[in-house]
Write an enzyme that holds these catalytic residues in place. Structure first.
Site, PDB file in Angstrom:
ATOM      1  N   GLU A   1      -6.425   8.329   7.899  1.00  0.00           N
ATOM      2  CA  GLU A   1      -6.928   7.929   6.573  1.00  0.00           C
ATOM      3  C   GLU A   1      -8.337   8.440   6.321  1.00  0.00           C
ATOM      4  O   GLU A   1      -8.701   8.771   5.191  1.00  0.00           O
ATOM      5  CB  GLU A   1      -6.878   6.409   6.426  1.00  0.00           C
ATOM      6  CG  GLU A   1      -5.460   5.884   6.323  1.00  0.00           C
ATOM      7  CD  GLU A   1      -5.414   4.434   5.887  1.00  0.00           C
ATOM      8  OE1 GLU A   1      -5.913   4.125   4.791  1.00  0.00           O
ATOM      9  OE2 GLU A   1      -4.900   3.611   6.658  1.00  0.00           O
TER      10      GLU A   1
ATOM     11  N   CYS B   1      -4.858  -3.185   2.730  1.00  0.00           N
ATOM     12  CA  CYS B   1      -4.583  -3.061   4.164  1.00  0.00           C
ATOM     13  C   CYS B   1      -5.779  -3.443   5.045  1.00  0.00           C
ATOM     14  O   CYS B   1      -6.111  -4.607   5.151  1.00  0.00           O
ATOM     15  CB  CYS B   1      -4.085  -1.640   4.453  1.00  0.00           C
ATOM     16  SG  CYS B   1      -3.337  -1.495   6.092  1.00  0.00           S
TER      17      CYS B   1
ATOM     18  N   LYS C   1      -9.462   1.983  -1.968  1.00  0.00           N
ATOM     19  CA  LYS C   1      -9.675   1.397  -0.639  1.00  0.00           C
ATOM     20  C   LYS C   1     -11.025   1.789  -0.043  1.00  0.00           C
ATOM     21  O   LYS C   1     -11.361   2.993   0.019  1.00  0.00           O
ATOM     22  CB  LYS C   1      -8.550   1.840   0.290  1.00  0.00           C
ATOM     23  CG  LYS C   1      -8.558   1.221   1.676  1.00  0.00           C
ATOM     24  CD  LYS C   1      -7.270   1.630   2.410  1.00  0.00           C
ATOM     25  CE  LYS C   1      -7.139   1.019   3.784  1.00  0.00           C
ATOM     26  NZ  LYS C   1      -5.828   1.401   4.405  1.00  0.00           N
TER      27      LYS C   1
ATOM     28  N   ASN D   1      -7.112   6.173  -1.672  1.00  0.00           N
ATOM     29  CA  ASN D   1      -5.989   5.275  -1.392  1.00  0.00           C
ATOM     30  C   ASN D   1      -6.140   4.121  -2.384  1.00  0.00           C
ATOM     31  O   ASN D   1      -7.042   3.288  -2.249  1.00  0.00           O
ATOM     32  CB  ASN D   1      -6.091   4.796   0.064  1.00  0.00           C
ATOM     33  CG  ASN D   1      -4.874   3.995   0.502  1.00  0.00           C
ATOM     34  OD1 ASN D   1      -4.137   3.469  -0.324  1.00  0.00           O
ATOM     35  ND2 ASN D   1      -4.690   3.880   1.809  1.00  0.00           N
TER      36      ASN D   1
ATOM     37  N   ASN E   1       0.247  -1.143   5.220  1.00  0.00           N
ATOM     38  CA  ASN E   1       1.135  -0.435   6.150  1.00  0.00           C
ATOM     39  C   ASN E   1       0.465  -0.575   7.512  1.00  0.00           C
ATOM     40  O   ASN E   1      -0.539   0.098   7.779  1.00  0.00           O
ATOM     41  CB  ASN E   1       1.201   1.070   5.838  1.00  0.00           C
ATOM     42  CG  ASN E   1       2.050   1.419   4.633  1.00  0.00           C
ATOM     43  OD1 ASN E   1       3.164   1.892   4.751  1.00  0.00           O
ATOM     44  ND2 ASN E   1       1.489   1.195   3.453  1.00  0.00           N
TER      45      ASN E   1
ATOM     46  N   GLU F   1       0.854  -1.200   0.000  1.00  0.00           N
ATOM     47  CA  GLU F   1       0.000   0.000   0.000  1.00  0.00           C
ATOM     48  C   GLU F   1       0.891   1.252   0.000  1.00  0.00           C
ATOM     49  O   GLU F   1       1.917   1.283   0.676  1.00  0.00           O
ATOM     50  CB  GLU F   1      -0.838  -0.025   1.281  1.00  0.00           C
ATOM     51  CG  GLU F   1      -1.737   1.176   1.509  1.00  0.00           C
ATOM     52  CD  GLU F   1      -2.319   1.200   2.936  1.00  0.00           C
ATOM     53  OE1 GLU F   1      -1.653   0.673   3.861  1.00  0.00           O
ATOM     54  OE2 GLU F   1      -3.434   1.725   3.104  1.00  0.00           O
TER      55      GLU F   1
END
Lengths: 312, 312
Positions: free
Chosen positions: B146, B172, B127, B110, B197, B47
């Site tokens: 995020e 993720c 994402k 993302n 991550n 990611e």
């Protein structure tokens, strides 16, 4: 207020077809007595605890099939379980084949109930994910005719307040499906009780056989972690009517860690002191559903039954 | 026709804020060259491969934030990746922060793309399960913003025909949610590519820290098994800007078994020769969805976002 529930998983060794209900009930009560001596609040027994795992046989005589079913709970033969629960001050969860007159017809389910120390049925669940097949498949070393002998459960996966917390039940093959856990997770479940009869050998997929214990633990550990709940999984194990059933009964914490595990294929008690407040750290952070789930994105889960690959 | 895909997971060690895109791209190309020497068909990167994991900082200056985003793909700085993919005959999957003008406004996601050896983008994913928080929380040792810097992905979890099979991607935190795998499983996915991550330390739940590697593997193994798919999970690992990221990159078979695993916290290639036909034994038996799923019973999964316990 303490929310510690001391749980006993009562794995059972094989039950042969010739074993009477009374003999099985006596074994169950022996395990309950042992659980009581160890300070348990709850004893969890396997799926179809009262009989051998009869879906391994193709039968056409309904009277023969019905010998494996209970048409009353408790009955004369099972009443001693309820009495022992009262005597020991224990809650018990166990599975049985349920025959019931409902909606003007006879219905049959693969059922599991949670009975309180006072003999009251606190929770009832009818198995939804019936594995196996409905027709005789003579090429198999043994049958797995749950789709023949049972209807799909019609009670959903209810979660109830019991034992000081939020409790649900599922049965055997349900544990392989994340949807089973999630529907209860969405009701805040803190402890899931489940029994299973899992043949070591899967006739359509013998390449899976060596992984039976691994898969068994994997799905319960993932289900526990992903919903922040305890999972108590209890086997009927050992060589039953020539068919090997896996053991590997476990109690899984909301961390996903196995905190108790059976090491035999016989009648064996596993114990864990489960603090229901251990669920909070998961439910309130990484699996805070209200903050992090995206149900709009999940619609395919209910709109589609089978897999449909994209166009070539 | 052979359906063997030799997959390289290209775990990356830390990327500091001062590391230029070009320096990162050079590291990626070195891993691609190594993968090529080992006969890989596909290299999967983490990611947000191109930069440090910037959501750990609270920033208000949009220009500062946008330094971490790509507004073109490829760009002058990332074009060498596409060229190397063509030169080596490799497909590559990598994550990046995507800034795009859509629907008359600037949007930020993302994102992870799968690029073919011909430089074509075969699959794009944005994402969906954004973890963390949207507001500054100064009590944390570091932020996880995020929910501030990205919109929830708007592309669903598409599955496409690529690499001779059916391929999907997630990113993720998506890997902790069984719904992510299932939506792709319902499209017949055979290989899921995902980068992550994952900080070792979770400020709201430090009691989980010791279990980070366990949870990481658990969710990917369960997701693989329960959908009969390969899962390739690739970390950015090590001490990045003072924050430890877990490693533990894995390639998981449809059995749920880990068949390759990283053992460092640095740039490290893991390899597995994945026969996509290994998915069939699971998809056609225990996880034959068309035979065994019960979508009517799953409705709560889409009808409810947060958990709602039963009335007291």
């Amino acid at each position: 207020m303490s929310r510690i529930v001391t749980v006993a998983g009562a794995q059972m060794g094989p039950i042969q077809r010739s074993d009477s209900r009374s003999a099985v009930v006596a074994r169950m009560i022996a395990l309950m007595a042992e659980a009581h001596r160890h300070g348990a609040d709850l004893v969890v027994f396997p799926e179809l605890t009262l009989t051998t795992f009869f879906p391994r046989w193709f039968m056409t005589d309904q009277a023969e099939i019905d010998q494996f079913f209970e048409s009353a709970m408790p009955s004369a033969e099972t009443a001693p379980l309820f009495e022992a629960a009262a005597c020991f001050g224990l809650a018990i969860s166990f599975g049985y084949a349920e025959r019931v007159e409902e909606a003007g017809r006879t219905r049959r389910f693969n059922t599991q109930i949670l009975v309180g120390p006072d003999g009251r049925i606190l929770h009832k669940y009818r198995k939804i994910h019936l594995p196996g097949h409905a027709e005789h498949e003579p090429w198999r070393a043994f049958q797995h005719l749950e789709k023949r002998y049972f209807e799909v459960g019609d009670l959903g996966w209810p979660v109830v307040r019991a034992l000081g917390g939020l409790v649900g039940q599922m049965i055997c093959n349900d544990r392989r499906w994340p949807e089973s856990y999630r529907v209860m997770g969405l009701q805040g479940v803190e402890m899931i009780l489940l029994g299973y009869n899992t043949p070591r050998h899967n006739p359509p997929a013998p390449d899976h056989d060596a992984l039976g214990d691994f898969h068994n633990a994997l799905v319960m550990q993932a289900g526990a972690y992903q919903n922040g709940t305890f999972v108590v999984g209890v086997a009927k194990a050992g060589i039953e009517e020539g068919c090997e059933l896996i053991g590997g009964s476990v109690i899984v914490a909301p961390t996903g860690e196995v905190i108790a595990r059976a090491s035999t294929l016989g009648d064996e008690l596993i114990l864990a002191r489960c603090d229901l407040d251990w669920t909070r750290s998961y439910k309130e952070t990484v699996f805070n559903f209200a903050r992090h789930r995206e149900p709009e994105q999940y619609r395919m889960i209910v709109e589609r039954k089978g897999a449909v690959p994209p166009d070539a």
